[in-house]
Write an enzyme that holds these catalytic residues in place. Sequence first.
Site, short mmCIF file in Angstrom:
data_model
loop_
_atom_site.label_atom_id
_atom_site.label_comp_id
_atom_site.label_asym_id
_atom_site.label_seq_id
_atom_site.Cartn_x
_atom_site.Cartn_y
_atom_site.Cartn_z
CE LYS A 1 13.73 -29.90 -22.08
NZ LYS A 1 13.91 -29.37 -20.72
NE ARG B 1 12.68 -25.14 -12.09
CZ ARG B 1 12.76 -24.88 -10.79
NH1 ARG B 1 12.62 -23.66 -10.37
NH2 ARG B 1 12.95 -25.86 -9.93
CG ASP C 1 11.76 -27.60 -0.69
OD1 ASP C 1 11.49 -27.49 -1.91
OD2 ASP C 1 11.13 -28.34 0.08
NE ARG D 1 13.83 -23.58 -21.97
CZ ARG D 1 13.56 -23.52 -20.68
NH1 ARG D 1 12.64 -22.69 -20.24
NH2 ARG D 1 14.20 -24.27 -19.81
C1 UD1 Z 1 12.05 -32.40 -14.11
C2 UD1 Z 1 12.04 -32.18 -15.59
C3 UD1 Z 1 10.73 -31.55 -16.03
C4 UD1 Z 1 9.55 -32.40 -15.55
C5 UD1 Z 1 9.66 -32.70 -14.06
C6 UD1 Z 1 8.62 -33.68 -13.58
C7 UD1 Z 1 14.37 -31.79 -16.12
C8 UD1 Z 1 15.43 -30.84 -16.50
N1 UD1 Z 1 13.13 -31.30 -15.92
O1 UD1 Z 1 11.92 -31.12 -13.50
O2 UD1 Z 1 10.73 -31.47 -17.45
O3 UD1 Z 1 8.35 -31.70 -15.79
O4 UD1 Z 1 10.96 -33.26 -13.75
O5 UD1 Z 1 8.73 -34.87 -14.27
O6 UD1 Z 1 14.60 -33.00 -16.03
N2 UD1 Z 1 9.65 -30.14 -5.65
C9 UD1 Z 1 9.72 -29.58 -4.40
N3 UD1 Z 1 10.94 -29.23 -3.91
C10 UD1 Z 1 12.10 -29.42 -4.60
C11 UD1 Z 1 12.02 -30.00 -5.88
C12 UD1 Z 1 10.78 -30.35 -6.41
O7 UD1 Z 1 8.70 -29.39 -3.74
O8 UD1 Z 1 13.18 -29.09 -4.10
C13 UD1 Z 1 8.34 -30.53 -6.22
C14 UD1 Z 1 7.95 -29.74 -7.46
O9 UD1 Z 1 7.32 -28.51 -7.15
C15 UD1 Z 1 7.03 -30.73 -8.18
C16 UD1 Z 1 7.62 -32.10 -7.80
O10 UD1 Z 1 8.46 -31.87 -6.67
O11 UD1 Z 1 5.73 -30.64 -7.65
C17 UD1 Z 1 8.42 -32.75 -8.88
O12 UD1 Z 1 9.38 -31.84 -9.41
P1 UD1 Z 1 10.79 -32.33 -9.93
O13 UD1 Z 1 10.73 -33.79 -10.24
O14 UD1 Z 1 11.84 -31.86 -9.01
O15 UD1 Z 1 10.93 -31.53 -11.30
P2 UD1 Z 1 12.24 -30.96 -11.94
O16 UD1 Z 1 13.41 -31.82 -11.59
O17 UD1 Z 1 12.34 -29.50 -11.68
#
Ligand code: UD1
Length: 420
Positions: free
Chosen positions: A22, A92, A124, A396
């Site tokens: 996915k 998201r 961010d 999902r």
């Molecule tokens: C992706 C996966 C999700 C998985 C996650 C962590 C997809 C569609 N989703 O989510 O299933 O649980 O990786 O492996 O691939 N963060 C920030 N700022 C940002 C972005 C992230 O602070 O702009 C933080 C988040 O709060 C979190 C960490 O970074 O603590 C990792 O998140 P991230 O790897 O970005 O997760 P997603 O890409 O949303």
Amino acid sequence: MEKFIVRGGKPLQGTIDVSGAKNASLALIPATLLAPGVYNLSNTPNLRDVWTMSRLMSSLGVHCELNDSTLFVDSSNVTSLEAPYEHVKKMRASFYVLGPLLARYGKAKVSLPGGCAWGPRPVDLHIKGLKKLGATIELDSGYVLAETDRLRGDHVHFDISSVGATVNILFGAVLARGESLITNAATEPEVTALARMLVSMGAEIEGIGTTTLRVQGKDELHACDVETIPDRIEAGTFLMAAAMTGGDVTLQNCNPYHLTAVIAKLEEAGVEFDINGSTIRVSTPAGLSAQDITTAVYPGFPTDLQAQWTACMLVAQGSATVTDTVYHDRFKHVPELNRLGADIEVTDNTAHIRGGAELSGASVMSTDLRASASLILAALVAKGSTEILRIYHIDRGYEAIEQKLRKLGADISRVRTEEF
Ligand code: UD1
């Protein structure tokens, strides 16, 4: 609405195929915005998040059609540069269209995703990174308004490793003028799969699979065909289901290498593996012993299997802790598991599980995708019948989960319900 009725107590036995990932699909589909043309994305899973992404792409003028497991995408005629709240609020990963629209068309309006069931999930890092590549970005009425004449290569360093931010910055960097250096990039297999697709489209990326990516921006890219990697989270969920029920299960079409941390932990817990290429056979002749885990970025133990591991430890001998360092609040499954007779307490970002409790069927509520999976696992070993409500969450991210479980001998059925 639909619910699952699960009657527990049957060891899983047999062979199933793992579906395409996915989270890889959700990055590969918007990549098609970077170059107009026709793409065939094989091994695409047929599940709700993929439909949501396809609908969003259609609203941008991109034709998407899933036949068997190949998603045909025609991005020749992009007619809109806006991803409305109506789509982004459902998923998201819709935010992934920001990078390619901006990089290819110089403009994008994308709704901010907001939080999710288990807490805030900021973007961010995506915004900061795209600004570093020269985009002008404003926030207005819940929307990100991004513009650029053309993105320009630069050094983007992530304070935190983020899958989504790495994806969006890669999208920007491959069409930027000049070289970009991305440091502390995410190395999750889904990011690597995207980088490989971008290379097939003509991008130049060094360091794929590592935390340092060096990208030479191109004036244009071209369409390609690509096969989606297997879903390591689906595979991990089935490995745990087999282990918990004392079963003997063979998974085909998976990538054991992507599951190294999970397989290592299951082995410590007493699970036996026979791995042959893309096939994993799993059995648990002597029961499970409790093992602690701490989630971490790849290649660590994935947060997306944390809830399932918590369920798995319910049938283990001894006590285990499960600490989530990626999402500190991701424990919505715990009160529901406790309704089935589990003995779990959460302090800060750690669940303390006392294994060996006798679980018995009850009505429980899915709160999010992976939490739902943990409820199914617990229900498979609970005495009597468990009713799992709000299963749209599981649809999902798991393709035909009840059909695969039934193929392995589980007693699970999907029934319509008026309850919410
Ligand atoms: C992706 C996966 C999700 C998985 C996650 C962590 C997809 C569609 N989703 O989510 O299933 O649980 O990786 O492996 O691939 N963060 C920030 N700022 C940002 C972005 C992230 O602070 O702009 C933080 C988040 O709060 C979190 C960490 O970074 O603590 C990792 O998140 P991230 O790897 O970005 O997760 P997603 O890409 O949303």
